[in-house]
Design a protein around this motif. Structure first.
Motif, PDB file in Angstrom:
ATOM      1  N   GLY A 329       0.819  -1.206   0.000  1.00 34.77           N
ATOM      2  CA  GLY A 329       0.000   0.000   0.000  1.00 34.77           C
ATOM      3  C   GLY A 329       0.853   1.256   0.000  1.00 34.77           C
ATOM      4  N   ALA A 330       1.917   1.249   0.804  1.00 30.49           N
ATOM      5  CA  ALA A 330       2.815   2.404   0.864  1.00 30.49           C
ATOM      6  C   ALA A 330       3.535   2.603  -0.461  1.00 30.49           C
ATOM      7  CB  ALA A 330       3.818   2.221   1.992  1.00 30.49           C
ATOM      8  N   ASN A 331       3.984   1.517  -1.068  1.00 26.31           N
ATOM      9  CA  ASN A 331       4.702   1.616  -2.339  1.00 26.31           C
ATOM     10  C   ASN A 331       3.807   2.167  -3.440  1.00 26.31           C
ATOM     11  OD1 ASN A 331       7.073   0.917  -4.122  1.00 26.31           O
ATOM     12  ND2 ASN A 331       5.539  -0.427  -5.033  1.00 26.31           N
ATOM     13  N   LEU A 332       2.572   1.676  -3.498  1.00 27.15           N
ATOM     14  CA  LEU A 332       1.641   2.158  -4.520  1.00 27.15           C
ATOM     15  C   LEU A 332       1.315   3.635  -4.305  1.00 27.15           C
ATOM     16  CD1 LEU A 332      -0.230   1.605  -6.916  1.00 27.15           C
ATOM     17  CD2 LEU A 332      -1.979   0.873  -5.283  1.00 27.15           C
ATOM     18  N   GLY A 379      -4.695  -0.075   3.472  1.00 23.96           N
ATOM     19  CA  GLY A 379      -5.148   1.295   3.665  1.00 23.96           C
ATOM     20  C   GLY A 379      -4.240   2.094   4.575  1.00 23.96           C
ATOM     21  N   THR A 380      -3.768   1.478   5.680  1.00 21.78           N
ATOM     22  CA  THR A 380      -2.860   2.211   6.572  1.00 21.78           C
ATOM     23  C   THR A 380      -1.517   2.464   5.892  1.00 21.78           C
ATOM     24  OG1 THR A 380      -2.099   0.146   7.607  1.00 21.78           O
ATOM     25  CG2 THR A 380      -3.941   1.286   8.648  1.00 21.78           C
ATOM     26  N   GLY A 381      -1.083   1.544   5.038  1.00 21.74           N
ATOM     27  CA  GLY A 381       0.155   1.772   4.287  1.00 21.74           C
ATOM     28  C   GLY A 381       0.054   3.000   3.403  1.00 21.74           C
ATOM     29  N   VAL A 382      -1.099   3.177   2.763  1.00 18.65           N
ATOM     30  CA  VAL A 382      -1.335   4.380   1.957  1.00 18.65           C
ATOM     31  C   VAL A 382      -1.279   5.626   2.834  1.00 18.65           C
ATOM     32  CG1 VAL A 382      -3.063   5.614   0.595  1.00 18.65           C
ATOM     33  CG2 VAL A 382      -2.682   3.176   0.206  1.00 18.65           C
ATOM     34  N   LEU A 383      -1.889   5.550   4.010  1.00 21.65           N
ATOM     35  CA  LEU A 383      -1.938   6.709   4.902  1.00 21.65           C
ATOM     36  C   LEU A 383      -0.562   7.148   5.363  1.00 21.65           C
ATOM     37  CD1 LEU A 383      -5.001   6.176   7.284  1.00 21.65           C
ATOM     38  CD2 LEU A 383      -4.761   7.777   5.398  1.00 21.65           C
ATOM     39  N   PHE A 384       0.337   6.199   5.617  1.00 19.84           N
ATOM     40  CA  PHE A 384       1.682   6.561   6.063  1.00 19.84           C
ATOM     41  C   PHE A 384       2.361   7.484   5.048  1.00 19.84           C
ATOM     42  CE2 PHE A 384       1.651   2.442   8.595  1.00 19.84           C
ATOM     43  CZ  PHE A 384       1.479   3.100   9.804  1.00 19.84           C
TER      44      PHE A 384
END
Length: 466
Positions: A329-332, A379-384
């Motif tokens: 999620g963070a990478n995307l 979702g939390t990965g995106v938020l970071f």
């Protein structure tokens, strides 16, 4: 992640001769940073076993998580100031020594006070070590090499979460939970001795700003009081006079901290910077993202082991897709935020987190729980990423260091608050008397994500981060 952005603002010195040991030093301090990150998630799998062996109450198990992250976050900015004042090399070596000693104390613990003392001391050591290690990387690398080094440093965050749950399961199922702490001792000592010979000598630091110890004490006391109030409410009620007094006392400490920052010659953080919309939004998002992540880890480890009957190793393996989903999620998000802008991604990430948390709240069973946490973790990965980019994308280069430190501090506070809140909500289930608390915990997480998504739609700037 946010700390790497701090370093990236430093100006390279093209006339300096690169240290031939720089990549070796990066590897060593990288291992040290990974050790600090591991200690947030590595304890999650072991919590039920600690509780059984040491006869720990639910409140104590919550402080095993919150004590570390509270000390880490509360003293992080103070640690960065100390690195400027006393030299990063000294702080790295002192931090490693303290971390090894604290880990040994926690591993040898035969009682609640001894275990919590070790965990708080670990957090204090992490607050010394982490900013000083990053400062070393900025010092010994220049130009494009610095960007590559910071990319490696940033990647340690996601990998640390994945390795933490797996390592926690392996050690708890094997030699026992104490080894999640014992393993830090030889690693810390080897790193200490090796870095002592590898790190270049440093001249006396030019910065002579005073350490704002009262400021650090006030913000740590305020957050500790708030966390204690939240944990205590799980057994004694949310509407008692004691809970109200503790919450008022926490607010009093926070007000004292704000006043101190306005008057201090060398404040820990700029309150004025926190009033800016992008920085304020970023801190809220990082706080919620970390709280939701810790809520999933805390609920999941007790539900899978105590309710569904899985062993520590199996539980650790079941958490691997959760950790990997966070990284994906963070990478995307890092790839598309320049095109979508932070507002769209913030709302999307929170909506995904809400859906994921709702799945185990609606359907009982291990499979729905793991599937839901995996979706929620994306979702939390995106938020970071959105939180860091929002807080740092609109500030001037000379302010990026301070803004990054603020985001990092709220990251640790989010972990502390997430553990405290979910521990109180799911108190009965964690104690093993029912399973309704797990449902309430996941439901609360989903509601928090939905409410924050609505708020993010209003407060998140639409401008794309620079």
């Amino acid at each position: 992640m946010s700390e790497s952005m701090t370093a990236a603002t430093s100006t390279p010195n093209p006339t300096s001769t690169p240290d031939p040991r720089r990549w070796r030093i990066l590897g060593l301090v990288g291992v040290a940073q990974l050790m600090l990150i591991l200690d947030v998630t590595v304890v999650a799998i072991a919590l039920p076993h600690m509780g059984a062996d040491l006869d720990l109450r639910r409140e104590a198990l919550t402080w095993v998580v919150s004590g570390y992250t509270l000390a880490f976050g509360g003293l992080l900015l103070l640690g960065g100031r100390a690195a400027d004042l006393f030299g990063a090399r000294r702080l790295v070596l002192a931090g490693l020594l303290l971390f090894a000693a604290a880990s040994l104390t926690a591993g040898l613990a035969t009682s609640e006070p001894m275990l919590l003392t070790g965990r708080v001391a670990q957090g204090m050591a992490a607050a010394m070590l982490s900013p000083a290690a990053l400062s070393l990387i900025v010092t010994i690398f220049d130009g494009d090499e610095r960007n590559r080094a910071l990319g490696i440093w940033s990647a340690l965050g996601g990998s640390g979460a994945a390795l933490g749950v797996l390592l926690g399961g392996l050690l708890t199922a094997g030699p026992g939970w104490a080894w999640i702490f014992y393993i830090n001792v030889p690693v810390g000592i080897v790193l200490l001795l090796t870095l002592r010979s590898q790190l270049p000598a440093q001249a006396a630091p030019a910065t002579r700003a005073a350490l704002d110890v009262p400021g650090a004490a006030l913000v740590t006391a305020a957050t500790a009081t708030l966390i204690y109030a939240l944990i205590r409410a799980g057994d004694h009620g949310w509407t008692t006079w004691t809970t109200a007094v503790l919450l008022l006392l926490s607010a009093f400490f926070y007000a004292g901290f704000v006043a101190r920052q306005r008057l201090a010659v060398s404040p820990l953080m700029s309150v004025r910077l926190l009033t800016r919309r992008p920085v304020a939004t970023g801190t809220v998002l990082i706080l919620v993202a970390t709280a939701l992540m810790i809520m999933m880890f805390f609920l999941g480890t007790f539900a899978l082991q105590e309710h569904h009957g899985y062993g520590a190793l199996t539980t650790g393996l079941l958490f691997l897709p959760v950790a990997v989903s966070t990284m994906l999620g963070a990478n995307l998000a890092g790839r598309v935020i320049g095109r979508t802008g932070p507002r769209t991604l913030a709302v999307t990430g929170l909506a995904i987190a809400a859906v994921g948390l709702a799945i185990p709240a609606i359907w009982d069973g291990a499979a729905p729980m793991v599937a839901g946490m995996t979706v929620g973790a994306a979702g939390t990965g995106v938020l970071f990423v959105v939180a860091s980019a929002t807080a740092l994308g609109q500030v001037a280069p000379q302010e990026a260091g301070l803004a990054s430190g603020i985001v990092s501090t709220f990251h640790e506070f989010g972990a502390s608050l997430g553990a405290a809140v979910v521990s109180s909500i799911a108190a009965a289930s964690i104690a093993g008397t029912s399973t309704e608390g797990f449902t309430r915990g996941f439901t609360t997480g989903a509601i928090v994500a939905i409410v924050t998504a609505v708020a993010a739609l209003v407060i998140t700037p639409s401008a794309r981060p620079r």
